[in-house]
Scaffold this active site. Structure first.
Site, PDB file in Angstrom:
ATOM      1  N   TYR A   1      25.984  81.130  60.874  1.00  0.00           N
ATOM      2  CA  TYR A   1      24.791  80.449  60.327  1.00  0.00           C
ATOM      3  C   TYR A   1      23.998  79.773  61.451  1.00  0.00           C
ATOM      4  O   TYR A   1      22.780  79.896  61.536  1.00  0.00           O
ATOM      5  CB  TYR A   1      25.290  79.426  59.312  1.00  0.00           C
ATOM      6  CG  TYR A   1      24.295  78.484  58.686  1.00  0.00           C
ATOM      7  CD1 TYR A   1      23.502  78.898  57.621  1.00  0.00           C
ATOM      8  CD2 TYR A   1      24.188  77.163  59.121  1.00  0.00           C
ATOM      9  CE1 TYR A   1      22.614  78.017  57.007  1.00  0.00           C
ATOM     10  CE2 TYR A   1      23.308  76.275  58.520  1.00  0.00           C
ATOM     11  CZ  TYR A   1      22.524  76.699  57.457  1.00  0.00           C
ATOM     12  OH  TYR A   1      21.662  75.809  56.856  1.00  0.00           O
TER      13      TYR A   1
ATOM     14  N   ASN B   1      22.013  66.597  56.423  1.00  0.00           N
ATOM     15  CA  ASN B   1      22.540  66.994  55.096  1.00  0.00           C
ATOM     16  C   ASN B   1      21.581  66.562  53.995  1.00  0.00           C
ATOM     17  O   ASN B   1      21.226  65.385  53.912  1.00  0.00           O
ATOM     18  CB  ASN B   1      23.876  66.307  54.823  1.00  0.00           C
ATOM     19  CG  ASN B   1      24.913  66.694  55.835  1.00  0.00           C
ATOM     20  OD1 ASN B   1      25.621  67.666  55.675  1.00  0.00           O
ATOM     21  ND2 ASN B   1      24.973  65.940  56.925  1.00  0.00           N
TER      22      ASN B   1
ATOM     23  N   ASP C   1      40.935  69.297  57.902  1.00  0.00           N
ATOM     24  CA  ASP C   1      39.971  69.627  56.849  1.00  0.00           C
ATOM     25  C   ASP C   1      38.671  68.847  57.023  1.00  0.00           C
ATOM     26  O   ASP C   1      37.780  68.911  56.181  1.00  0.00           O
ATOM     27  CB  ASP C   1      40.542  69.294  55.458  1.00  0.00           C
ATOM     28  CG  ASP C   1      41.431  70.419  54.951  1.00  0.00           C
ATOM     29  OD1 ASP C   1      41.260  71.554  55.437  1.00  0.00           O
ATOM     30  OD2 ASP C   1      42.269  70.137  54.098  1.00  0.00           O
TER      31      ASP C   1
ATOM     32  N   LEU D   1      17.391  73.793  46.270  1.00  0.00           N
ATOM     33  CA  LEU D   1      17.404  72.325  46.338  1.00  0.00           C
ATOM     34  C   LEU D   1      16.119  71.765  46.983  1.00  0.00           C
ATOM     35  O   LEU D   1      15.439  70.910  46.407  1.00  0.00           O
ATOM     36  CB  LEU D   1      18.644  71.899  47.138  1.00  0.00           C
ATOM     37  CG  LEU D   1      18.727  70.477  47.672  1.00  0.00           C
ATOM     38  CD1 LEU D   1      18.802  69.476  46.542  1.00  0.00           C
ATOM     39  CD2 LEU D   1      19.954  70.326  48.586  1.00  0.00           C
ATOM     40  N   VAL D   2      15.784  72.252  48.160  1.00  0.00           N
ATOM     41  CA  VAL D   2      14.623  71.703  48.879  1.00  0.00           C
ATOM     42  C   VAL D   2      13.316  72.220  48.270  1.00  0.00           C
ATOM     43  O   VAL D   2      12.351  71.464  48.101  1.00  0.00           O
ATOM     44  CB  VAL D   2      14.702  72.033  50.392  1.00  0.00           C
ATOM     45  CG1 VAL D   2      13.535  71.416  51.136  1.00  0.00           C
ATOM     46  CG2 VAL D   2      16.028  71.553  50.989  1.00  0.00           C
TER      47      VAL D   2
ATOM     48  N   HIS E   1      28.032  71.953  49.444  1.00  0.00           N
ATOM     49  CA  HIS E   1      28.129  70.959  50.511  1.00  0.00           C
ATOM     50  C   HIS E   1      28.929  69.767  49.996  1.00  0.00           C
ATOM     51  O   HIS E   1      29.167  69.623  48.801  1.00  0.00           O
ATOM     52  CB  HIS E   1      26.724  70.500  50.922  1.00  0.00           C
ATOM     53  CG  HIS E   1      25.987  71.532  51.706  1.00  0.00           C
ATOM     54  ND1 HIS E   1      24.849  72.143  51.247  1.00  0.00           N
ATOM     55  CD2 HIS E   1      26.232  72.069  52.929  1.00  0.00           C
ATOM     56  CE1 HIS E   1      24.426  73.015  52.156  1.00  0.00           C
ATOM     57  NE2 HIS E   1      25.232  72.989  53.181  1.00  0.00           N
TER      58      HIS E   1
ATOM     59  N   LYS F   1      33.500  67.030  41.499  1.00  0.00           N
ATOM     60  CA  LYS F   1      34.936  66.710  41.416  1.00  0.00           C
ATOM     61  C   LYS F   1      35.157  65.399  40.683  1.00  0.00           C
ATOM     62  O   LYS F   1      36.089  65.257  39.883  1.00  0.00           O
ATOM     63  CB  LYS F   1      35.514  66.568  42.830  1.00  0.00           C
ATOM     64  CG  LYS F   1      36.024  67.834  43.424  1.00  0.00           C
ATOM     65  CD  LYS F   1      36.739  67.470  44.728  1.00  0.00           C
ATOM     66  CE  LYS F   1      37.626  68.592  45.193  1.00  0.00           C
ATOM     67  NZ  LYS F   1      38.407  68.197  46.368  1.00  0.00           N
TER      68      LYS F   1
ATOM     69  N   GLY G   1      11.964  78.771  47.218  1.00  0.00           N
ATOM     70  CA  GLY G   1      11.291  77.796  46.340  1.00  0.00           C
ATOM     71  C   GLY G   1      12.079  77.424  45.100  1.00  0.00           C
ATOM     72  O   GLY G   1      11.720  76.468  44.405  1.00  0.00           O
TER      73      GLY G   1
HETATM   74  P1  NDP Z   1      19.626  76.482  48.243  1.00  0.00           P
HETATM   75  O1  NDP Z   1      20.900  77.247  48.354  1.00  0.00           O
HETATM   76  O2  NDP Z   1      19.511  75.438  47.212  1.00  0.00           O
HETATM   77  O3  NDP Z   1      18.438  77.501  48.038  1.00  0.00           O
HETATM   78  C1  NDP Z   1      18.365  78.648  48.805  1.00  0.00           C
HETATM   79  C2  NDP Z   1      17.074  79.312  48.463  1.00  0.00           C
HETATM   80  O4  NDP Z   1      16.971  80.494  49.255  1.00  0.00           O
HETATM   81  C3  NDP Z   1      16.973  79.736  47.001  1.00  0.00           C
HETATM   82  O5  NDP Z   1      15.657  79.573  46.552  1.00  0.00           O
HETATM   83  C4  NDP Z   1      17.338  81.214  47.060  1.00  0.00           C
HETATM   84  O6  NDP Z   1      16.741  81.964  46.025  1.00  0.00           O
HETATM   85  C5  NDP Z   1      16.718  81.573  48.394  1.00  0.00           C
HETATM   86  N1  NDP Z   1      17.333  82.775  48.946  1.00  0.00           N
HETATM   87  C6  NDP Z   1      18.624  82.941  49.328  1.00  0.00           C
HETATM   88  N2  NDP Z   1      18.810  84.216  49.727  1.00  0.00           N
HETATM   89  C7  NDP Z   1      17.608  84.835  49.603  1.00  0.00           C
HETATM   90  C8  NDP Z   1      17.160  86.153  49.845  1.00  0.00           C
HETATM   91  N3  NDP Z   1      17.984  87.093  50.310  1.00  0.00           N
HETATM   92  N4  NDP Z   1      15.871  86.464  49.576  1.00  0.00           N
HETATM   93  C9  NDP Z   1      15.028  85.507  49.106  1.00  0.00           C
HETATM   94  N5  NDP Z   1      15.378  84.241  48.865  1.00  0.00           N
HETATM   95  C10 NDP Z   1      16.665  83.917  49.111  1.00  0.00           C
HETATM   96  O7  NDP Z   1      19.318  75.934  49.696  1.00  0.00           O
HETATM   97  P2  NDP Z   1      18.652  74.551  50.156  1.00  0.00           P
HETATM   98  O8  NDP Z   1      17.454  74.277  49.335  1.00  0.00           O
HETATM   99  O9  NDP Z   1      19.745  73.566  50.275  1.00  0.00           O
HETATM  100  O10 NDP Z   1      18.224  74.929  51.641  1.00  0.00           O
HETATM  101  C11 NDP Z   1      16.867  75.148  52.018  1.00  0.00           C
HETATM  102  C12 NDP Z   1      16.815  75.262  53.518  1.00  0.00           C
HETATM  103  O11 NDP Z   1      17.281  74.057  54.097  1.00  0.00           O
HETATM  104  C13 NDP Z   1      17.686  76.366  54.094  1.00  0.00           C
HETATM  105  O12 NDP Z   1      16.985  77.028  55.116  1.00  0.00           O
HETATM  106  C14 NDP Z   1      18.880  75.638  54.651  1.00  0.00           C
HETATM  107  O13 NDP Z   1      19.454  76.341  55.734  1.00  0.00           O
HETATM  108  C15 NDP Z   1      18.254  74.340  55.087  1.00  0.00           C
HETATM  109  N6  NDP Z   1      19.166  73.201  55.163  1.00  0.00           N
HETATM  110  C16 NDP Z   1      19.838  72.782  54.054  1.00  0.00           C
HETATM  111  C17 NDP Z   1      20.673  71.689  54.136  1.00  0.00           C
HETATM  112  C18 NDP Z   1      21.414  71.179  52.947  1.00  0.00           C
HETATM  113  O14 NDP Z   1      22.171  70.215  53.104  1.00  0.00           O
HETATM  114  N7  NDP Z   1      21.257  71.754  51.754  1.00  0.00           N
HETATM  115  C19 NDP Z   1      20.862  70.968  55.410  1.00  0.00           C
HETATM  116  C20 NDP Z   1      20.053  71.450  56.489  1.00  0.00           C
HETATM  117  C21 NDP Z   1      19.255  72.546  56.361  1.00  0.00           C
HETATM  118  P3  NDP Z   1      17.476  82.175  44.574  1.00  0.00           P
HETATM  119  O15 NDP Z   1      18.094  80.877  44.203  1.00  0.00           O
HETATM  120  O16 NDP Z   1      16.336  82.557  43.687  1.00  0.00           O
HETATM  121  O17 NDP Z   1      18.497  83.225  44.791  1.00  0.00           O
END
Ligand code: NDP
Length: 323
Positions: A144, A173, A278, A13-14, A187, A195, A10
């Site tokens: 992943y 994305n 790359d 990003l999402v 990403h 950049k 929570g």
């Molecule tokens: P972020 O990296 O912005 O956020 C990741 C979140 O996961 C943070 O709230 C973080 O908590 C939490 N988190 C990570 N590790 C743990 C852990 N060990 N225990 C509890 N919480 C954890 O990711 P996004 O918001 O970008 O991604 C959200 C979802 O969307 C993911 O499942 C990702 O795989 C998926 N996704 C994302 C894409 C993208 O382009 N960003 C594309 C497609 C899918 P904290 O910050 O407090 O550590």
């Protein structure tokens, strides 16, 4: 009983985008908060979901009726390539603990987040929901991808053995406010925004890795947030749904870099380093036909507006953003 919705991840990003939508859409509207509904946005500080006891404690504390499970170890091409085992294990642990806790605590519904990275490397395009398991994923992010694929397997097994209402979403994305703008691990879009900012500040060339040819679909995090809320309230199948803009809305990395330059008022053009290896995958267009056939009327934010809102957030929050 009113819903208690736990959003894992929570603080990311999402997750932040779902919080924004829930707070800003009119109460009682399709994507707004419903009367009596409670939303909890949990980050890793509240519970490390790799740990089963901490995960169960989180569920005991909030007693969620619904879970939007976003928490994951997330990274760009380079982070995924360098740390395959860590991406595999951390994500398998997180997903297994969350689904097990939701099963034990009889959570009514869980939507877990996959990614278009889970799809086979060699596959007929466009990607559609039933192609997830048709071949190995691209080698660059296979840790992943395999961890995420297992969630779909688990969802089906939980449904068949225990009748659980667990499903999944497959976003393309994502970009938006609160993204990870770290230059090495981000990403492509947030990395390019950062950049471009530094090149402007230091008066150095804005260099873009690769030849700029790969095509990608980008979804604005606040649009994606609405789609998650829709899926939680209105979608009842175990089968995943691709949450994406139209497959004709692919954009090349070259056009993306040019759009960033324009939005940031950078005086120069980006310079492409022309190292084809790359690039990552050339393209992986995903179809949103299933989504659009189910959701009815839904308007995506125009790309330039979404990019401008993201850049504005980045500039205003540079000191505290993940850079
Ligand atoms: P972020 O990296 O912005 O956020 C990741 C979140 O996961 C943070 O709230 C973080 O908590 C939490 N988190 C990570 N590790 C743990 C852990 N060990 N225990 C509890 N919480 C954890 O990711 P996004 O918001 O970008 O991604 C959200 C979802 O969307 C993911 O499942 C990702 O795989 C998926 N996704 C994302 C894409 C993208 O382009 N960003 C594309 C497609 C899918 P904290 O910050 O407090 O550590």
């Amino acid at each position: 009983m009113a819903a208690v919705v736990l959003v894992t991840g929570g603080t990311g990003l999402v997750g932040k985008a779902i919080e924004y939508v829930i707070e800003h859409e009119p109460e009682g509207s399709r994507f707004g908060k419903r009367p009596g509904e409670k939303w909890i946005f949990a980050g890793s500080r509240e519970a490390d979901l790799r740990n089963p006891e901490e995960t169960l404690k989180l569920f005991e504390k909030y007693q969620p009726t619904h879970v939007i499970h976003l928490a994951a170890l997330v990274g760009g091409l380079f982070a995924n390539r360098e740390r395959k085992m860590t991406f595999l294990r951390d994500n398998m642990l997180i997903n297994d603990n969350v689904l097990h806790a939701a099963h034990i605590k009889e959570t009514k519904k869980v939507i877990s987040c996959l990614s278009t990275c889970v799809f086979p490397d060699k596959v007929e395009y466009p990607l559609t929901e039933e192609k997830v398991h048709l071949g190995p994923p691209h080698s660059s992010n296979f840790g992943y991808a395999h961890a995420k694929r297992m969630v779909d397997v688990q969802n089906h097994a939980y449904k068949e053995e225990f009748g659980c209402n667990f499903t999944s979403a497959i976003p393309t994305n994502v970009f938006g406010p609160h993204d990870n703008f770290d230059l090495k691990h981000a990403h492509v879009m947030p990395a390019l925004i950062h950049k471009c900012y530094l090149s402007q500040k230091k008066n150095t060339p804005f260099k873009v890795m690769g030849d700029g040819s790969p095509l990608r679909q980008f979804i604005y995090s606040r649009d994606l947030a609405k789609l998650f809320i829709w899926q939680m309230r209105e979608y009842e199948s175990v089968e995943p749904v691709i949450l994406s803009v139209d497959e004709n809305d692919e954009i090349s990395i070259r056009d993306l870099a040019n759009s960033i330059v324009k939005v940031m008022n950078h005086p120069d053009k980006p310079e492409f380093e022309n190292e084809i290896n790359d690039n990552g995958q050339d393209r992986k267009p995903a179809s949103n036909a299933k989504l659009m056939s189910l959701i009815g009327d839904f308007k995506f934010t125009p790309f330039e507006q979404a990019l401008e809102e993201t850049v504005t957030w980045f500039l205003q929050n540079y000191a505290n953003a993940r850079t």
